[in-house]
Design a protein around this motif. Structure first.
Motif, PDB file in Angstrom:
ATOM      1  N   ALA A  40      74.285  13.972  59.816  1.00 39.13           N
ATOM      2  CA  ALA A  40      73.628  15.192  59.918  1.00 39.13           C
ATOM      3  C   ALA A  40      74.620  16.168  60.623  1.00 39.13           C
ATOM      4  CB  ALA A  40      73.417  14.503  61.756  1.00 39.13           C
ATOM      5  N   GLU A  41      75.583  16.696  60.978  1.00 36.56           N
ATOM      6  CA  GLU A  41      76.169  17.047  60.820  1.00 36.56           C
ATOM      7  C   GLU A  41      76.636  18.013  59.782  1.00 36.56           C
ATOM      8  OE1 GLU A  41      78.771  18.141  63.889  1.00 36.56           O
ATOM      9  OE2 GLU A  41      77.463  16.459  64.503  1.00 36.56           O
ATOM     10  N   SER A  42      76.380  17.742  58.549  1.00 32.71           N
ATOM     11  CA  SER A  42      76.669  18.235  57.537  1.00 32.71           C
ATOM     12  C   SER A  42      75.473  19.146  56.644  1.00 32.71           C
ATOM     13  CB  SER A  42      77.193  18.186  56.365  1.00 32.71           C
ATOM     14  OG  SER A  42      76.655  16.970  56.363  1.00 32.71           O
ATOM     15  N   PRO A  88      92.821   9.560  66.965  1.00 31.79           N
ATOM     16  CA  PRO A  88      92.929  10.442  66.147  1.00 31.79           C
ATOM     17  C   PRO A  88      92.533  11.379  65.887  1.00 31.79           C
ATOM     18  CG  PRO A  88      91.946   8.122  65.617  1.00 31.79           C
ATOM     19  CD  PRO A  88      92.242   8.146  66.622  1.00 31.79           C
ATOM     20  N   THR A  89      93.398  12.872  65.340  1.00 34.94           N
ATOM     21  CA  THR A  89      92.371  14.011  65.320  1.00 34.94           C
ATOM     22  C   THR A  89      91.648  14.196  64.213  1.00 34.94           C
ATOM     23  OG1 THR A  89      92.789  15.758  63.927  1.00 34.94           O
ATOM     24  CG2 THR A  89      93.403  14.069  62.783  1.00 34.94           C
ATOM     25  N   GLY A  90      90.013  14.676  64.756  1.00 36.90           N
ATOM     26  CA  GLY A  90      89.077  14.577  64.472  1.00 36.90           C
ATOM     27  C   GLY A  90      88.106  13.666  64.538  1.00 36.90           C
ATOM     28  N   CYS A  91      87.953  12.292  65.412  1.00 38.14           N
ATOM     29  CA  CYS A  91      87.552  11.278  65.762  1.00 38.14           C
ATOM     30  C   CYS A  91      86.221  11.830  66.916  1.00 38.14           C
ATOM     31  CB  CYS A  91      87.931  10.272  66.207  1.00 38.14           C
ATOM     32  SG  CYS A  91      88.863  10.247  67.703  1.00 38.14           S
ATOM     33  N   GLY A  92      86.597  13.221  67.388  1.00 42.51           N
ATOM     34  CA  GLY A  92      84.818  13.489  68.176  1.00 42.51           C
ATOM     35  C   GLY A  92      85.413  13.697  70.067  1.00 42.51           C
ATOM     36  N   LYS A  93      86.698  13.323  69.818  1.00 46.53           N
ATOM     37  CA  LYS A  93      87.117  13.733  71.571  1.00 46.53           C
ATOM     38  C   LYS A  93      86.794  14.806  72.631  1.00 46.53           C
ATOM     39  CE  LYS A  93      92.029  13.840  70.260  1.00 46.53           C
ATOM     40  NZ  LYS A  93      91.765  13.760  68.792  1.00 46.53           N
ATOM     41  N   THR A  94      86.719  16.253  71.634  1.00 44.66           N
ATOM     42  CA  THR A  94      86.544  17.371  71.997  1.00 44.66           C
ATOM     43  C   THR A  94      85.157  17.217  71.903  1.00 44.66           C
ATOM     44  OG1 THR A  94      87.728  18.129  71.171  1.00 44.66           O
ATOM     45  CG2 THR A  94      85.997  19.639  71.715  1.00 44.66           C
ATOM     46  N   ARG A  95      84.029  16.618  70.578  1.00 44.84           N
ATOM     47  CA  ARG A  95      82.748  16.444  70.990  1.00 44.84           C
ATOM     48  C   ARG A  95      82.359  15.655  72.058  1.00 44.84           C
ATOM     49  NH1 ARG A  95      78.315  17.108  67.374  1.00 44.84           N
ATOM     50  NH2 ARG A  95      80.002  18.775  66.663  1.00 44.84           N
ATOM     51  N   PHE A  96      83.083  14.536  72.071  1.00 45.90           N
ATOM     52  CA  PHE A  96      82.953  13.762  73.462  1.00 45.90           C
ATOM     53  C   PHE A  96      82.637  14.592  75.118  1.00 45.90           C
ATOM     54  CE2 PHE A  96      84.235  10.054  77.073  1.00 45.90           C
ATOM     55  CZ  PHE A  96      82.940   9.985  76.943  1.00 45.90           C
ATOM     56  N   THR A 118      87.004  12.068  60.681  1.00 51.13           N
ATOM     57  CA  THR A 118      85.214  12.361  60.446  1.00 51.13           C
ATOM     58  C   THR A 118      85.386  13.753  60.823  1.00 51.13           C
ATOM     59  OG1 THR A 118      84.910  10.449  61.529  1.00 51.13           O
ATOM     60  CG2 THR A 118      83.155  12.212  61.979  1.00 51.13           C
ATOM     61  N   ARG A 119      85.645  14.798  61.230  1.00 48.54           N
ATOM     62  CA  ARG A 119      85.947  16.268  61.025  1.00 48.54           C
ATOM     63  C   ARG A 119      86.052  16.640  59.090  1.00 48.54           C
ATOM     64  NH1 ARG A 119      90.304  18.117  63.203  1.00 48.54           N
ATOM     65  NH2 ARG A 119      88.731  18.772  65.652  1.00 48.54           N
ATOM     66  N   SER A 120      86.729  15.694  58.623  1.00 48.46           N
ATOM     67  CA  SER A 120      86.826  16.419  57.287  1.00 48.46           C
ATOM     68  C   SER A 120      86.102  15.777  56.138  1.00 48.46           C
ATOM     69  CB  SER A 120      88.172  15.300  56.425  1.00 48.46           C
ATOM     70  OG  SER A 120      89.632  15.501  57.364  1.00 48.46           O
ATOM     71  N   TYR A 123      76.139  13.810  70.378  1.00 51.23           N
ATOM     72  CA  TYR A 123      77.786  13.068  70.458  1.00 51.23           C
ATOM     73  C   TYR A 123      77.126  11.398  70.312  1.00 51.23           C
ATOM     74  CZ  TYR A 123      81.729  10.424  71.571  1.00 51.23           C
ATOM     75  OH  TYR A 123      82.741   9.067  71.683  1.00 51.23           O
ATOM     76  N   LEU A 124      77.762  10.607  69.166  1.00 55.62           N
ATOM     77  CA  LEU A 124      76.886   9.529  68.800  1.00 55.62           C
ATOM     78  C   LEU A 124      78.241   8.587  69.633  1.00 55.62           C
ATOM     79  CD1 LEU A 124      74.509   7.442  68.185  1.00 55.62           C
ATOM     80  CD2 LEU A 124      76.306   7.411  65.594  1.00 55.62           C
ATOM     81  N   ALA A 125      78.020   7.550  70.661  1.00 53.64           N
ATOM     82  CA  ALA A 125      78.992   7.103  71.413  1.00 53.64           C
ATOM     83  C   ALA A 125      79.242   5.352  69.854  1.00 53.64           C
ATOM     84  CB  ALA A 125      78.473   6.208  72.523  1.00 53.64           C
TER      85      ALA A 125
HETATM   86  N1  ATP Z   1      80.513  10.224  67.412  1.00 55.77           N
HETATM   87  C1  ATP Z   1      80.447  11.379  67.185  1.00 55.77           C
HETATM   88  N2  ATP Z   1      78.932  12.314  66.909  1.00 55.77           N
HETATM   89  C2  ATP Z   1      79.238  12.934  66.535  1.00 55.77           C
HETATM   90  N3  ATP Z   1      80.104  13.991  66.448  1.00 55.77           N
HETATM   91  C3  ATP Z   1      81.285  13.561  66.507  1.00 55.77           C
HETATM   92  C4  ATP Z   1      81.815  12.199  66.379  1.00 55.77           C
HETATM   93  N4  ATP Z   1      82.751  11.871  65.811  1.00 55.77           N
HETATM   94  C5  ATP Z   1      83.392  13.374  65.552  1.00 55.77           C
HETATM   95  N5  ATP Z   1      81.776  13.980  65.176  1.00 55.77           N
HETATM   96  C6  ATP Z   1      81.681  15.268  64.706  1.00 55.77           C
HETATM   97  O1  ATP Z   1      83.624  15.733  64.210  1.00 55.77           O
HETATM   98  C7  ATP Z   1      83.958  17.059  64.322  1.00 55.77           C
HETATM   99  C8  ATP Z   1      85.129  16.530  64.809  1.00 55.77           C
HETATM  100  O2  ATP Z   1      85.167  16.303  66.142  1.00 55.77           O
HETATM  101  P1  ATP Z   1      86.269  16.531  67.512  1.00 55.77           P
HETATM  102  O3  ATP Z   1      86.160  18.559  67.398  1.00 55.77           O
HETATM  103  O4  ATP Z   1      85.569  15.743  68.563  1.00 55.77           O
HETATM  104  O5  ATP Z   1      87.871  16.142  66.750  1.00 55.77           O
HETATM  105  P2  ATP Z   1      89.337  15.634  68.053  1.00 55.77           P
HETATM  106  O6  ATP Z   1      89.633  14.177  68.667  1.00 55.77           O
HETATM  107  O7  ATP Z   1      88.564  16.550  68.774  1.00 55.77           O
HETATM  108  O8  ATP Z   1      90.105  16.379  67.046  1.00 55.77           O
HETATM  109  P3  ATP Z   1      91.212  17.205  67.677  1.00 55.77           P
HETATM  110  O9  ATP Z   1      92.637  15.815  67.937  1.00 55.77           O
HETATM  111  O10 ATP Z   1      91.564  17.929  66.201  1.00 55.77           O
HETATM  112  O11 ATP Z   1      91.304  18.114  68.248  1.00 55.77           O
HETATM  113  C9  ATP Z   1      82.837  17.087  65.313  1.00 55.77           C
HETATM  114  O12 ATP Z   1      82.349  18.939  64.976  1.00 55.77           O
HETATM  115  C10 ATP Z   1      81.472  16.129  64.946  1.00 55.77           C
HETATM  116  O13 ATP Z   1      81.324  17.242  63.759  1.00 55.77           O
END
Ligand code: ATP
Ligand code: MG
Length: 277
Positions: free
Chosen positions: A182-184, A35-43, A218-220, A10-12
């Motif tokens: 890095a992710e892709s 917002p969706t896919g911004c890294g909440k779950t990853r965090f 970011t996910r997209s 996770y990159l802060a």
């Molecule tokens: N700060 C970050 N550091 C590393 N990877 C990130 C970061 N932000 C986004 N990503 C990438 O984006 C993907 C989506 O992030 P994540 O699933 O955490 O989003 P989310 O905020 O939980 O979205 P949702 O609300 O749709 O559940 C991760 O699988 C990762 O590849």
């Protein structure tokens, strides 16, 4: 219910890691907004790894009942036996319990979180007549994506104000491109182009409230970059991950394509170094 334990990359973007740690130490629950896919779950996965706690993720939905969370009596071969729900199990184990999309749960289901989310740190198991006080290590985390001005549900203030709130957003372009590469496994120049394209769409989405669409996450971008790394032409990847999923309205799609064409001139051609290296 998903259980994970391993530390995630996770990159802060800001001080969220420090804030989360402090909340954990002070036994304050954390609400993540973004917002969706911004890294909440990853965090959350990352923090669970850092704090060496098991992570129990519960995805909320409107059929979720108190019994689904807390537990219920089951009949087993003539006997009645109590089975802990994932929330109770997480409390007993001193895990980090992550309620994903918390707004999706009904308010009457969420009401029983009040005592757990404040200084009492207690879960009342009505059916057992038992009050379970959370051990030191237990932490409650929740998240959702607030979208003011839309019909998306909101949390009641009594619940929301029991949490320390951390707002997350998409990373600044340079860092986002680094994460995407890095992710892709795609080369950095490709990641940069995709991030640039997403940035233009995000700006357009903010500018034009009448053609409301949720800009690419970011996910997209990671998904688009991954298929490009796998050999898909840039154009096709952009269409499939950065354009088509944003809206189902053909007129808006048309406008989005025009924005993308302006952002990625010569998009039809491959960059000189080729997308597959
Ligand atoms: N700060 C970050 N550091 C590393 N990877 C990130 C970061 N932000 C986004 N990503 C990438 O984006 C993907 C989506 O992030 P994540 O699933 O955490 O989003 P989310 O905020 O939980 O979205 P949702 O609300 O749709 O559940 C991760 O699988 C990762 O590849
Ligand atoms: Mg998530």
């Amino acid at each position: 219910v998903i259980e994970t334990c391993a530390a995630s990359r996770y990159l802060a973007a800001g001080r969220e890691t420090e804030l989360f740690r402090r909340a954990y130490e002070r036994k304050v629950p954390v609400m993540l907004l973004g917002p969706t896919g911004c890294g909440k779950t990853r965090f959350v996965e990352h923090m669970a790894g850092e704090l060496r706690r098991p992570l129990v993720t519960i995805t909320c939905h409107d059929d979720l009942t108190t019994a689904d969370l807390v537990g219920r009596h089951l009949i087993r071969g003539g006997d009645v036996e109590w089975r802990d729900g994932p929330l109770t199990a997480a409390v007993r184990r001193g895990a980090i319990c992550y309620l994903d999309e918390i707004v999706e749960a009904r308010p009457d289901t969420l009401a029983m979180l009040h005592s757990l989310a404040d200084h009492r740190r207690a879960l009342y198991l009505e059916r057992l007549g038992e009050e379970l006080v959370a051990p030191h290590d237990f932490m409650l985390v929740a998240s959702y994506n607030p979208r003011p001005g839309t019909s998306v549900k909101e949390l009641k203030p009594a619940l929301r104000q029991r949490f320390a709130t951390i707002r997350l957003d998409y990373l600044p372009a340079d860092q986002e491109a680094g994460v995407v590469a890095a992710e892709s496994g795609a080369p950095v120049p490709i990641a940069r182009r995709l991030v640039e394209c997403a940035a233009v769409l995000r700006a357009a989405a903010e500018r034009d409230p009448y053609t409301r669409f949720d800009p690419p996450s970011t996910r997209s971008i990671v998904a688009a970059a991954a298929v490009i790394a796998g050999g898909t032409p840039l154009d096709d990847a952009v269409e499939a991950f950065l354009v088509a999923p944003l809206t189902t309205d053909p007129a808006v799609t048309h406008a989005i394509r025009a924005v993308v064409a302006a952002a990625l001139p010569g998009n039809g051609e491959r960059p000189a170094d080729g997308p597959n290296r």
